[in-house]
Design a protein around this motif. Structure first.
Motif, PDB file in Angstrom:
ATOM      1  N   LEU A 132       0.743  -1.313   0.134  1.00  0.00           N
ATOM      2  CA  LEU A 132      -0.046  -0.015  -0.036  1.00  0.00           C
ATOM      3  C   LEU A 132       0.804   1.317   0.018  1.00  0.00           C
ATOM      4  O   LEU A 132       0.472   2.128  -0.603  1.00  0.00           O
ATOM      5  CB  LEU A 132      -0.869   0.020   1.011  1.00  0.00           C
TER       6      LEU A 132
ATOM      7  N   SER B 237       2.059   1.743  -3.293  1.00  0.00           N
ATOM      8  CA  SER B 237       0.897   2.121  -4.240  1.00  0.00           C
ATOM      9  C   SER B 237       0.696   3.634  -3.950  1.00  0.00           C
ATOM     10  O   SER B 237       0.456   4.361  -5.330  1.00  0.00           O
ATOM     11  CB  SER B 237      -0.299   1.183  -3.767  1.00  0.00           C
ATOM     12  N   ASN B 238       0.904   3.901  -2.841  1.00  0.00           N
ATOM     13  CA  ASN B 238       0.615   5.529  -2.382  1.00  0.00           C
ATOM     14  C   ASN B 238       1.738   6.326  -3.400  1.00  0.00           C
ATOM     15  O   ASN B 238       1.333   7.545  -3.805  1.00  0.00           O
ATOM     16  CB  ASN B 238       0.599   5.807  -1.086  1.00  0.00           C
ATOM     17  N   GLN B 239       2.834   5.986  -3.339  1.00  0.00           N
ATOM     18  CA  GLN B 239       4.022   6.591  -3.775  1.00  0.00           C
ATOM     19  C   GLN B 239       3.793   6.583  -5.347  1.00  0.00           C
ATOM     20  O   GLN B 239       4.230   7.473  -6.186  1.00  0.00           O
ATOM     21  CB  GLN B 239       5.302   6.029  -3.630  1.00  0.00           C
TER      22      GLN B 239
ATOM     23  N   ASN C 161       1.027   6.609  -6.965  1.00  0.00           N
ATOM     24  CA  ASN C 161      -0.227   7.459  -7.231  1.00  0.00           C
ATOM     25  C   ASN C 161       0.223   8.985  -7.270  1.00  0.00           C
ATOM     26  O   ASN C 161      -0.113   9.737  -8.145  1.00  0.00           O
ATOM     27  CB  ASN C 161      -1.263   7.148  -6.399  1.00  0.00           C
ATOM     28  N   LYS C 162       1.112   9.405  -6.308  1.00  0.00           N
ATOM     29  CA  LYS C 162       1.871  10.468  -6.005  1.00  0.00           C
ATOM     30  C   LYS C 162       2.532  10.929  -7.267  1.00  0.00           C
ATOM     31  O   LYS C 162       2.241  11.857  -7.959  1.00  0.00           O
ATOM     32  CB  LYS C 162       2.338  10.727  -4.900  1.00  0.00           C
TER      33      LYS C 162
END
Length: 180
Positions: free
Chosen positions: A129, A132-134, A136-137
């Motif tokens: 996760l 994934s967040n990185q 998306n950024k």
């Protein structure tokens, strides 16, 4: 020199039709003290020609000196290839062997840090996760770049519509032959 002859020689000089003798006469005239008014530019041009340094002819052994310089440079590079290149190859081989040994010796030290599979699963999900967040950024940061890549495509569409308009115009019969 009379003004009429001076004008005639200058006309031939500027059109590139003057002979070497005529140019020499112009040079002598413009480097004298009795140049009439209105010919300051020509006086500056011809005085520059006289004051400029003549390029000397190359010496007869120039080609031989160049070849010997190239041969000497090749001899120096040959020493590098003969002595240093093999030693660098041996050093690179030793580094590869040492790196391989360290890699495989550390493989044995790695052990499972989680005994409970549910905790391992939770940690894996947490890490994924975060990744994934990185990502998306990063994707949001790159959205302006995607807009910039769309602009050339729109420009090309405008060019193609202009091309269609040009092709659809009716030209007279004689003009179509000229455009082919």
């Amino acid at each position: 020199m009379k003004k009429e002859e001076l004008e005639r020689l200058l006309q031939k000089y500027y059109s590139g039709e003057s002979t070497v003798e005529e140019e020499r006469a112009l040079s002598v005239f413009f480097n004298s003290d009795n140049v009439p008014d209105g010919y300051e530019t020509e006086k500056a041009i011809f005085s520059y020609y006289i004051s400029s340094i003549q390029v000397p002819e190359p010496s007869t052994d120039l080609e031989q000196r160049i070849i010997s310089g190239i041969d000497e440079a090749q001899k120096k590079s040959g020493k590098f290839k003969r002595y240093i290149l093999p030693s660098l190859s041996v050093a690179a081989g030793i580094m590869i062997l040492a790196g391989t040994w360290f890699f495989f010796s550390r493989q044995n030290d790695l052990q499972d840090t989680f005994t409970d599979p549910q905790i391992a699963y939770a940690e894996t999900m947490k890490i994924l996760l975060g990744v994934s967040n990185q990502m998306n950024k990063a994707e949001r940061a790159l959205q302006p770049v995607s807009v910039m890549t769309e602009l050339p495509l729109k420009s090309l569409e405008n060019l193609s519509s202009i091309h269609e308009v040009i092709n659809n115009t009716n030209l007279p019969a004689g003009d179509s032959d000229k455009n082919k």
